[in-house]
Write a protein that holds these residues in place. Structure first.
Motif, short mmCIF file in Angstrom:
data_model
loop_
_atom_site.label_atom_id
_atom_site.label_comp_id
_atom_site.label_asym_id
_atom_site.label_seq_id
_atom_site.Cartn_x
_atom_site.Cartn_y
_atom_site.Cartn_z
N LEU A 1 0.84 -1.19 0.00
CA LEU A 1 0.00 0.00 0.00
C LEU A 1 0.88 1.24 0.00
N PRO A 2 0.45 2.31 -0.66
CA PRO A 2 1.23 3.55 -0.63
C PRO A 2 1.21 4.18 0.76
N ARG A 3 2.29 4.81 1.14
CA ARG A 3 2.36 5.48 2.43
C ARG A 3 1.71 6.85 2.38
N LYS A 4 1.53 7.37 1.18
CA LYS A 4 0.94 8.70 1.03
C LYS A 4 -0.33 8.61 0.19
N GLY A 5 -1.20 9.58 0.36
CA GLY A 5 -2.40 9.67 -0.46
C GLY A 5 -3.59 8.89 0.05
N GLN B 1 5.92 -3.80 6.34
CA GLN B 1 6.54 -3.28 7.55
C GLN B 1 7.72 -4.15 7.95
N GLU B 2 8.87 -3.56 8.06
CA GLU B 2 10.07 -4.30 8.46
C GLU B 2 10.03 -4.60 9.96
N HIS B 3 10.51 -5.79 10.30
CA HIS B 3 10.63 -6.20 11.70
C HIS B 3 9.31 -6.02 12.46
N ALA B 4 8.22 -6.42 11.82
CA ALA B 4 6.89 -6.20 12.40
C ALA B 4 6.74 -6.87 13.76
N ASP B 5 7.35 -8.05 13.93
CA ASP B 5 7.17 -8.78 15.18
C ASP B 5 7.86 -8.10 16.36
N GLU B 6 8.78 -7.19 16.06
CA GLU B 6 9.51 -6.52 17.13
C GLU B 6 8.82 -5.23 17.59
N LEU B 7 7.75 -4.85 16.91
CA LEU B 7 7.12 -3.56 17.19
C LEU B 7 6.13 -3.63 18.34
N GLY B 8 5.73 -4.83 18.73
CA GLY B 8 4.69 -4.94 19.73
C GLY B 8 3.32 -4.62 19.12
N TYR B 9 2.31 -4.64 19.96
CA TYR B 9 0.94 -4.44 19.48
C TYR B 9 0.23 -3.40 20.33
N THR C 1 -7.13 -17.04 -2.08
CA THR C 1 -7.48 -17.05 -3.52
C THR C 1 -7.63 -15.61 -3.98
N PRO C 2 -6.52 -14.89 -4.17
CA PRO C 2 -6.57 -13.45 -4.46
C PRO C 2 -7.44 -13.10 -5.67
N GLN C 3 -7.40 -13.94 -6.70
CA GLN C 3 -8.12 -13.61 -7.93
C GLN C 3 -9.63 -13.63 -7.76
N HIS C 4 -10.11 -14.28 -6.72
CA HIS C 4 -11.56 -14.36 -6.49
C HIS C 4 -11.99 -13.61 -5.24
N SER C 5 -11.09 -12.86 -4.63
CA SER C 5 -11.37 -12.27 -3.32
C SER C 5 -12.06 -10.91 -3.40
N GLY C 6 -11.95 -10.23 -4.55
CA GLY C 6 -12.46 -8.87 -4.62
C GLY C 6 -11.57 -7.86 -3.92
N LEU C 7 -10.34 -8.28 -3.58
CA LEU C 7 -9.40 -7.42 -2.86
C LEU C 7 -8.26 -7.01 -3.78
N THR C 8 -7.74 -5.80 -3.59
CA THR C 8 -6.52 -5.42 -4.29
C THR C 8 -5.30 -5.94 -3.56
N HIS C 9 -5.43 -6.16 -2.24
CA HIS C 9 -4.34 -6.67 -1.42
C HIS C 9 -4.89 -7.81 -0.57
N ASN D 1 -1.30 -7.37 12.00
CA ASN D 1 -0.39 -8.06 11.08
C ASN D 1 -0.85 -7.92 9.63
N LEU D 2 -2.16 -7.89 9.43
CA LEU D 2 -2.69 -7.67 8.08
C LEU D 2 -2.22 -6.35 7.51
N LEU D 3 -2.35 -5.28 8.29
CA LEU D 3 -1.92 -3.96 7.82
C LEU D 3 -0.41 -3.90 7.64
N ARG D 4 0.33 -4.46 8.57
CA ARG D 4 1.79 -4.43 8.46
C ARG D 4 2.27 -5.23 7.25
N TRP D 5 1.59 -6.32 6.95
CA TRP D 5 1.89 -7.08 5.74
C TRP D 5 1.70 -6.21 4.50
N ALA D 6 0.58 -5.50 4.45
CA ALA D 6 0.28 -4.68 3.27
C ALA D 6 1.23 -3.51 3.11
N LEU D 7 1.82 -3.07 4.21
CA LEU D 7 2.76 -1.94 4.16
C LEU D 7 4.21 -2.41 4.08
#
Length: 367
Positions: A13-17, A164-172, A131-139, A156-162
């Protein structure tokens, strides 16, 4: 499911806009709604200045997000909407007319949530699907990256889409309904009044008990009586306050002062005046955690890895195979800073003799 590694998507996902965001979680349950609050915090961190809308069911979400400055609209679909087709379709039509930069479907395996997400308009749509091709999702994130815990899963879903480096170290982010100073002050006043009338002291520890839950998650009144008797033996200076369920009746035979409110935020404000909340796995458990009070959540049948209270001072306690007396002992043993200094030496000796002495006292469960 994978708890340690979060692969990144190929086109992040873009970080801007991204300024108009919709979280699609059409569900009426208190717990499921509160479990969304960490996602809103995470969105605020990544998309500063964005406006967030939420789709829910019933009116609970309006109360939960009432003080979230970033949340503009909470669209509350009527419960059992198919029995009320006109208002249901009217609201969906209204939301569909709005254009979003990003729609997030945080659910894993909810056909209704996905159907609503498909119906609405957005530049980007994010959710779980193998099944991304049938999900109706862009991501479409693979389900393998989903955390077990329901509050951590959309993070984790959002961090995956961005990517995000070292996501597991960021806490929740914590569950938090963002009670205001005024709400907290009202809560403290109510607690002081209830304890005064019952001739209990407002000196710590003040312990709140919510003794209701749905179905097999509910402990019977006799279990709670044994639990509280043991707890009071071990911590005789503790003051007890019962939180009354929505049906308006005490679950403890009205033996302790009780507080009832049909307003979620007022209930949370009074909980915030406790030193410790003790409750079975239920929506009120999540409300207590989101009110920022140390909470013990007891799990008799449900999976603690999915719903456990997490964060500082919060603990899940599996109770399978334990008596109420043993559970009370574990609560005291696991909160020495809060409760231990109030336990007389004679009670400590009793506690040590119950389950293997010092070894038992040192046992605690994973937060």
């Amino acid at each position: 499911m994978n708890e340690t590694k979060t692969p990144h998507c190929n086109e992040p996902l873009p970080r801007k806009g991204i300024f108009r965001i919709l979280v699609c979680r059409p569900n009426h349950r208190l717990g499921n709604t509160i479990l969304l609050t960490p996602l809103i915090t995470e969105l605020e961190r990544h998309f500063k200045g964005a406006e967030i809308d939420v789709i829910s069911e019933g009116d609970i979400a309006e109360e939960v997000f009432a003080t979230f400055f970033s949340v503009r609209h909470v669209f509350c679909l009527p419960r059992r909407g198919f029995k009320h087709p006109l208002p249901f379709l009217r609201l969906l039509h209204d939301v569909r007319r709005r254009g979003y930069d990003l729609i997030i479907d945080p659910c894993l395996g909810s056909g209704f949530s996905r159907a609503v997400t498909r119906l609405l308009h957005a530049t980007y749509k994010l959710g779980f699907s193998d099944t991304p091709q049938h999900s109706g999702l862009t991501h479409a994130a693979p389900t393998s990256i989903a955390m077990q815990h329901m509050a951590k899963r959309p993070i984790n879903l959002l961090r995956w889409a961005l990517c995000q480096e070292h996501a597991d170290e960021l806490g929740y982010p914590a569950l938090d309904i963002r009670l205001t100073d005024l709400e907290l002050a009202h809560g403290r006043r109510v607690v002081a009044e209830l304890l005064s009338v019952s001739r209990q002291t407002s000196s710590p520890p003040v312990v709140g008990v919510f003794a209701n839950a749905t179905g097999a998650k509910r402990y019977p009144m006799e279990w709670w009586r044994e639990f509280i008797d043991t707890f009071k033996t071990l911590c005789p200076t503790a003051s007890i306050l019962e939180f009354i369920p929505m049906h308006g009746h005490s679950m403890l035979g009205s033996e302790w002062p009780g507080y009832f409110s049909s307003d979620i935020r007022r209930m949370g404000a009074v909980m915030a005046g406790m030193d410790l909340m003790i409750t079975a796995d239920c929506g009120v458990m999540h409300l207590a955690v989101a009110s920022r009070v140390a909470t013990v959540g007891m799990f008799s049948v449900t999976d603690a890895s999915v719903y456990a209270p997490y964060g500082h001072g919060n603990s899940p306690l599996p109770t399978q195979g334990l008596s109420a007396r043993e559970v009370a002992c574990r609560v005291v043993a696991a909160h020495p800073d809060l409760l231990g200094r109030h336990v007389p030496a004679s009670s400590v000796e009793e506690l040590q003799s119950m389950r293997g002495g010092d070894l038992f006292l040192s046992q605690a469960w994973a937060p």
